[in-house]
Each structure stands twice: as C-alpha cells, then as structure tokens.
Design a protein around this motif. Structure first.
Motif, PDB file in Angstrom:
ATOM      1  N   ASP A 124       0.814  -1.218   0.000  1.00  0.00           N
ATOM      2  CA  ASP A 124       0.000   0.000   0.000  1.00  0.00           C
ATOM      3  C   ASP A 124       0.845   1.264   0.000  1.00  0.00           C
ATOM      4  N   LYS A 125       1.985   1.252   0.723  1.00  0.00           N
ATOM      5  CA  LYS A 125       2.770   2.482   0.835  1.00  0.00           C
ATOM      6  C   LYS A 125       3.470   2.845  -0.477  1.00  0.00           C
ATOM      7  N   LEU A 126       3.524   1.901  -1.424  1.00  0.00           N
ATOM      8  CA  LEU A 126       4.150   2.164  -2.723  1.00  0.00           C
ATOM      9  C   LEU A 126       3.128   2.119  -3.864  1.00  0.00           C
ATOM     10  N   LYS A 127       1.876   1.885  -3.529  1.00  0.00           N
ATOM     11  CA  LYS A 127       0.813   1.631  -4.509  1.00  0.00           C
ATOM     12  C   LYS A 127       0.596   2.822  -5.440  1.00  0.00           C
ATOM     13  N   THR A 128       0.349   2.518  -6.743  1.00  0.00           N
ATOM     14  CA  THR A 128       0.092   3.590  -7.716  1.00  0.00           C
ATOM     15  C   THR A 128      -1.194   3.370  -8.517  1.00  0.00           C
ATOM     16  N   GLY A 129      -1.976   2.329  -8.180  1.00  0.00           N
ATOM     17  CA  GLY A 129      -3.223   2.114  -8.898  1.00  0.00           C
ATOM     18  C   GLY A 129      -3.982   0.914  -8.372  1.00  0.00           C
ATOM     19  N   GLU A 130      -5.130   0.624  -8.999  1.00  0.00           N
ATOM     20  CA  GLU A 130      -5.997  -0.484  -8.589  1.00  0.00           C
ATOM     21  C   GLU A 130      -5.956  -1.595  -9.631  1.00  0.00           C
ATOM     22  N   LEU A 131      -6.258  -2.817  -9.196  1.00  0.00           N
ATOM     23  CA  LEU A 131      -6.288  -3.985 -10.074  1.00  0.00           C
ATOM     24  C   LEU A 131      -7.414  -3.863 -11.099  1.00  0.00           C
ATOM     25  N   ILE A 132      -7.118  -4.177 -12.350  1.00  0.00           N
ATOM     26  CA  ILE A 132      -8.158  -4.364 -13.366  1.00  0.00           C
ATOM     27  C   ILE A 132      -8.402  -5.863 -13.484  1.00  0.00           C
ATOM     28  N   SER A 133      -9.662  -6.285 -13.338  1.00  0.00           N
ATOM     29  CA  SER A 133     -10.022  -7.693 -13.340  1.00  0.00           C
ATOM     30  C   SER A 133     -11.375  -7.834 -14.039  1.00  0.00           C
ATOM     31  N   PRO A 134     -11.665  -8.980 -14.698  1.00  0.00           N
ATOM     32  CA  PRO A 134     -10.880 -10.206 -14.795  1.00  0.00           C
ATOM     33  C   PRO A 134      -9.674 -10.062 -15.728  1.00  0.00           C
ATOM     34  N   PHE A 135      -8.877 -11.114 -15.770  1.00  0.00           N
ATOM     35  CA  PHE A 135      -7.633 -11.089 -16.529  1.00  0.00           C
ATOM     36  C   PHE A 135      -7.869 -10.801 -18.013  1.00  0.00           C
TER      37      PHE A 135
END
Length: 414
Positions: A398-409
C-alpha cells in the motif's frame, strides 16, 4: 576456471588527491563472489554485477573502506549449482577474500549455504528465496525485498480475493525457487480455505505449454498462480495468448521470473498486458529514494557499454544496495570482523537506494517490499516505454501503490 579481477576506476581514484596515495599503498579489501555470466541466469547476473561495480567505483572514489581500495574477485558460475561450492571454497581458501557476496538466484546459492555456515562466514544474499530456511545461518542477509516467506503468495492472494477469486490453479517449474514459492502458495491457500483445483509441476526443460494451459482451463480456476523461470515464463504467456483463459480467471501471474528483464519484456510486448506479477523496482514516483536517480543515470550509460539489461530495474539497484549495507557496517564498526558486521546488519535499519532495509533473525527482510504490479497498455517492440510510469501499475504494498487492479484477466489484456 577463468578468474576475473575488477579494480576500481583509475579516473575515480585520481580525484581524491592525497587520499588516493594512501589508498594505493594499502592492500585492497577483497569481496569475492560467483556470478552467472553464461547460462540461463546470465542476463540477471550481468546486471547484478554491474550494480555492484558501480558501488565499488563510487566507494573507491570516496576513499575506499577503512582507507583501502575495494576489489571484486568474480568467477562465472555458468548458472549452475554444481559450480558454486568449489568457487566459494577457492575464494575463501586460495583468494583469501575479506567478504563474500552470494551469486544471483536461488539455485546457485543453495549449495553454498552449508559451507558458509560451517566456516562461520558472513554472506550477503543476492535474490535467493528461502535458501536459509533449513540451514539457519545467523550471518546470512538477503538483499531481496521478499520479507516473510508467506508474504509473496499472501499479497497476490489478497488481490485475488478482493477481486472475487475463490479457487486457485498452481503452475510451477520443477526447480528449487519455483517449488519454494509453491509451498508457500499452498500453505496460504489452505489457511484461507481456497481450494487448489489444479496443481501442475512441469520439468524445467518444457517448451510446449499449450496442453498444460488447456488442462488448466478445464479446471475452471478463478486465480492462476505461476512460478516459472524466464524461458518457461515466455512459453506460458505465448500459450495463453494462443489459447486464452476463461473469463472466470480474476488474476494471472504471481511468481514469473523473466518478466522483469528488458529482453524478455521487449520480446513479449503486448502479451504482458493484464498479468499481475512480482517485481522489485519500477520507475514510479514512490520508488525513488536518496541516490536512486543518480544510480540509474550511471547504470543507463554503463549498461550500453557492458551490453547488459538496458533497464536494470530488477537486480542492479539491489546489487548497489548490498555494497551500501557493507559500507555502513564496516564504517560503523571500523572493522572487517565478520561477526561484528553481522551484528550491525542485524540490529540496525539501513538506508539504501531501494529504500530502508531491516532484517529478521533469519536474514530476510523484516517487512516485505516485494511489489505486485499489473502490466497496462504495453505495445510491441518498444523497450523505452518501460522507462515511463504507468506501464506497470503497483498494486501492493500500500505504501508504494500507484493504482488499482483491473479484473478479470481477459478484460485487463485489452
């Protein structure tokens, strides 16, 4: 066995004036290691060594350690576990090196662990995974960001479960690194009541993955966790591109070695899109610490001359960080006493160009800094695109996070 001895740059030594005379009059401090320069791990080994060489040149330009020049004594282990025991015995008994760095990777490092423990020698680890778990050597310090053994799989499964994943497929190479990852992945899945619906171990020599991907699809997994080495990582992604995977798959990747190397990334291009995989350093704003930019300015110029990985993100800055930690320990203890250096490394947090590093009792990071990042918008045949932020979006920690997961693959691949 071919010996390579690397001395500090003459130009760098010349600028320190009177200090350079003192530097030249004392015997060098010798740091010994093997490093893959040929074989399947050579690409990583060369980049790692260049990172260490840049540190050596920087420390010699500042006057060396304890007023002595630093010299690297390096042998090619040919990426083979059978080579390293004899090399490290020679480094200690014949070359009489003062300190030891481990070779790059788990497989060449594992066989030397009993030797260094038996001799009571400090060993700076270089991107091994869990090679000290059974040996229990108290003078081992790994430069890799892995942290606690289960954190790698746990961070991937955290993302998977948040995306709705409820069962897992496991695809792993039959070699020590991949199997170590698989063990922790199975353990974490069991703790979380995630059923493993597909668990395939393939020989490292495998080149055809289409039938394996078809069998994996038949199991209808939500989560696909892969632990592979560079040649098979590329083969698996090519098979996935040819056959596809079900829309059920929320997340794909995890432990695929090779997707951090410029040559592999350039060859795979858009086939990388959507994959969520571990990494160590990426050109995102959150990843810059004191000295990081200066290091990459130097690395980029020297990588061209040395014909090594032009990006150098995965290993090179961590090679430099190994040197920084030794530098801090030697300067603080004012000694080359290995027990004293080990004590200092164990009891302090160290500022490096890859961020602060503190060690647990087992010599691994106290806190994981292993990135989970998703490839986005990657084009074919454009290595320079990876120098910009946004191509590998950091999802964890979290402290290095730059975005959110796009899902599904499959949606993330578009």
């Amino acid at each position: 066995m071919k010996r390579r001895t690397f001395l500090g740059g003459a130009m760098a030594v010349a600028v320190v004036g009177h200090g350079s005379n003192a530097l030249a009059q004392q015997p060098p401090i010798k740091i010994g290691m093997s490093m893959p320069q040929t074989g399947g791990l050579a690409g990583g080994g060369k980049a790692s060594l260049l990172g260490i060489e840049i540190w050596r040149d920087d420390i010699n330009a500042k006057g060396g350690l304890l007023g002595r020049k630093v010299e690297l004594v390096v042998y090619d282990d040919k990426s083979s576990a059978s080579e390293t025991p004899a090399i490290y015995a020679k480094l200690v008994d014949v070359d009489k090196v003062d300190l030891l760095f481990a070779p790059y990777a788990t497989v060449p490092t594992a066989p030397i662990m009993p030797f260094v423990k038996q001799r009571g020698l400090l060993l700076m680890g270089n991107f091994s995974f869990q090679v000290n778990s059974k040996v229990g050597h108290d003078m081992w310090f790994n430069n890799a960001p892995w942290g606690p053994a289960d954190s790698w799989a746990a961070s991937f499964l955290d993302l998977a479960q948040k995306a709705g994943g409820k069962n897992m497929a496991l695809l792993t190479a039959d070699q020590e690194f991949a199997q170590n990852l698989a063990v922790t992945a199975r353990d974490v899945a069991k703790q979380r009541n995630i059923p493993v619906v597909f668990d395939q171990v393939y020989p490292p020599s495998t080149v055809e993955f289409a039938s394996i991907i078809r069998a994996l699809n038949a199991a209808k997994p939500d989560i696909v966790y892969v632990a592979s080495y560079p040649p098979d990582s590329a083969g698996i992604l090519r098979a996935v591109n040819e056959i596809g995977v079900s829309d059920n798959v929320k997340i794909f990747g995890g432990g695929m070695v090779g997707l951090q190397f410029a040559a592999v990334m350039s060859n795979l291009g858009s086939l990388l899109n959507g994959v969520v995989n571990y990494n160590t350093w990426l050109p995102e704003k959150s990843m810059y610490f004191d000295g990081t930019k200066d290091f990459f300015d130097k690395y980029t110029k020297r990588a061209i001359e040395a014909k090594v990985d032009p990006l150098g993100y995965y290993l090179a800055p961590f090679g430099y960080a190994m040197g920084q930690m030794i530098e801090a320990a030697v300067n603080s203890t004012k000694s080359l006493d290995q027990k004293g250096i080990a004590k200092y490394l164990r009891e302090n947090e160290h500022k490096t160009i890859v961020g602060p590093i503190a060690f647990s009792a087992d010599g691994e990071r106290k806190e994981t800094a292993t990135l989970q990042a998703q490839f986005r918008g990657v084009k074919d045949k454009d290595i320079d695109q990876f120098r910009s932020s946004g191509k590998q979006v950091i999802l964890f920690p979290d402290k290095l996070k730059t975005g959110e997961l796009i899902s599904p693959f499959e949606a993330a691949r578009k």
